[in-house]
Design an enzyme around this catalytic site. Structure first.
Site, PDB file in Angstrom:
ATOM      1  N   HIS A 103       3.937 -43.564 -42.156  1.00 34.11           N
ATOM      2  CA  HIS A 103       3.241 -42.309 -42.424  1.00 34.11           C
ATOM      3  C   HIS A 103       3.757 -41.600 -43.666  1.00 34.11           C
ATOM      4  O   HIS A 103       3.368 -40.462 -43.938  1.00 34.11           O
ATOM      5  CB  HIS A 103       3.371 -41.384 -41.208  1.00 34.11           C
ATOM      6  CG  HIS A 103       2.901 -42.032 -39.935  1.00 34.11           C
ATOM      7  ND1 HIS A 103       3.758 -42.677 -39.075  1.00 34.11           N
ATOM      8  CD2 HIS A 103       1.658 -42.151 -39.411  1.00 34.11           C
ATOM      9  CE1 HIS A 103       3.060 -43.163 -38.058  1.00 34.11           C
ATOM     10  NE2 HIS A 103       1.792 -42.863 -38.234  1.00 34.11           N
ATOM     11  N   HIS A 123      -2.678 -41.288 -41.178  1.00 36.09           N
ATOM     12  CA  HIS A 123      -4.107 -41.477 -41.386  1.00 36.09           C
ATOM     13  C   HIS A 123      -4.527 -40.809 -42.706  1.00 36.09           C
ATOM     14  O   HIS A 123      -4.055 -39.740 -43.046  1.00 36.09           O
ATOM     15  CB  HIS A 123      -4.907 -40.910 -40.207  1.00 36.09           C
ATOM     16  CG  HIS A 123      -4.682 -39.453 -39.922  1.00 36.09           C
ATOM     17  ND1 HIS A 123      -3.536 -38.951 -39.307  1.00 36.09           N
ATOM     18  CD2 HIS A 123      -5.451 -38.370 -40.197  1.00 36.09           C
ATOM     19  CE1 HIS A 123      -3.614 -37.633 -39.183  1.00 36.09           C
ATOM     20  NE2 HIS A 123      -4.760 -37.252 -39.710  1.00 36.09           N
ATOM     21  N   GLY A 157     -10.018 -42.559 -40.494  1.00 34.76           N
ATOM     22  CA  GLY A 157     -11.197 -41.929 -41.074  1.00 34.76           C
ATOM     23  C   GLY A 157     -11.837 -42.723 -42.199  1.00 34.76           C
ATOM     24  O   GLY A 157     -12.636 -42.174 -42.961  1.00 34.76           O
ATOM     25  N   MET A 177     -11.207 -48.741 -36.716  1.00 29.73           N
ATOM     26  CA  MET A 177     -11.241 -48.762 -35.260  1.00 29.73           C
ATOM     27  C   MET A 177     -12.639 -48.337 -34.787  1.00 29.73           C
ATOM     28  O   MET A 177     -13.513 -49.161 -34.557  1.00 29.73           O
ATOM     29  CB  MET A 177     -10.148 -47.837 -34.708  1.00 29.73           C
ATOM     30  CG  MET A 177      -9.938 -47.917 -33.214  1.00 29.73           C
ATOM     31  SD  MET A 177      -8.638 -46.795 -32.622  1.00 29.73           S
ATOM     32  CE  MET A 177      -7.199 -47.412 -33.470  1.00 29.73           C
ATOM     33  N   SER A 178     -12.875 -47.030 -34.703  1.00 35.19           N
ATOM     34  CA  SER A 178     -14.145 -46.548 -34.157  1.00 35.19           C
ATOM     35  C   SER A 178     -15.326 -46.867 -35.068  1.00 35.19           C
ATOM     36  O   SER A 178     -16.461 -46.981 -34.598  1.00 35.19           O
ATOM     37  CB  SER A 178     -14.079 -45.039 -33.889  1.00 35.19           C
ATOM     38  OG  SER A 178     -13.781 -44.337 -35.086  1.00 35.19           O
TER      39      SER A 178
END
Length: 200
Positions: A103, A123, A157, A177-178
């Site tokens: 991170h 992220h 994102g 991912m999503s």
């Protein structure tokens, strides 16, 4: 060419994720099993079903569980912040590809020093997986890329519309991912991501 990593979101029923992964794997480079609430036995069963569905072992990544990665014959393990450090994992499994979730630029540099082969950095943008948290942004991604010799894969994102920005700021690939697991048409979504990184 920039890599695309598909990461399971822990929400899909097992058979559905296996079917999804089998359908999209020609369009992505790696498939990560990231199922935090499943036991080692369940993860091993999932990994074996993915392999039987045609996912090459070299492209299968197990999140956190070095033991499951070795038992399944997976090609890589993704080490979280709470996992074994890369140096310890490398000593235990010298032939395994090691990813490390980081991170900051300092964490990315340390992962490289400890023998990780790549990092997931994020992220980058705001994401529903981290509600209320601001993204780290492209400037911090660039800083992390400069801090280490190993490839950084951007996560968080990332959508087809901004994937090109991420690649142009130095990322060696993207993790999704999503954007694929939650899509109405996962194959079309994966194709859109592939086109975006190819154009970048």
């Amino acid at each position: 060419m920039a890599e695309i990593h598909l990461i399971s979101d822990g929400k899909l029923e097992l058979g559905r994720f296996v079917s999804l992964a089998a359908a999209v794997h020609p369009l992505v480079d790696f498939i990560h099993l990231r199922e935090k609430n499943r036991s080692a036995l369940e993860l091993l069963s999932m990994a074996e079903q993915l392999l039987r569905a045609g996912i090459p072992a070299s492209r299968l990544v197990i999140n956190d569980r070095l033991d499951v990665a070795l038992a399944a014959g997976a090609g890589a393990v993704q080490l979280a912040w709470h996992s074994l450090p890369p140096a310890a994992a490398r000593a235990a499994a010298p032939g395994l590809r090691l990813g490390r979730s980081v991170h900051s630029a300092a964490e990315a540099a340390e992962a490289g020093r400890q023998g990780a082969d790549f990092c997931l950095f994020g992220h980058i943008f705001p994401t529903g997986c981290k509600p209320g948290q601001r993204g780290r942004g492209l400037a911090l991604l660039e800083e992390a890329v400069r801090s280490t010799r190993i490839p950084l894969i951007a996560i968080g994102g990332v959508e087809p519309e901004n994937a090109g920005q991420v690649i142009r700021h130095g990322a060696a690939g993207i993790a999704v991912m999503s954007g694929i697991c939650g899509a109405d048409d996962p194959v079309s979504a994966a194709r859109a991501y592939r086109l975006a990184v190819q154009e970048a």
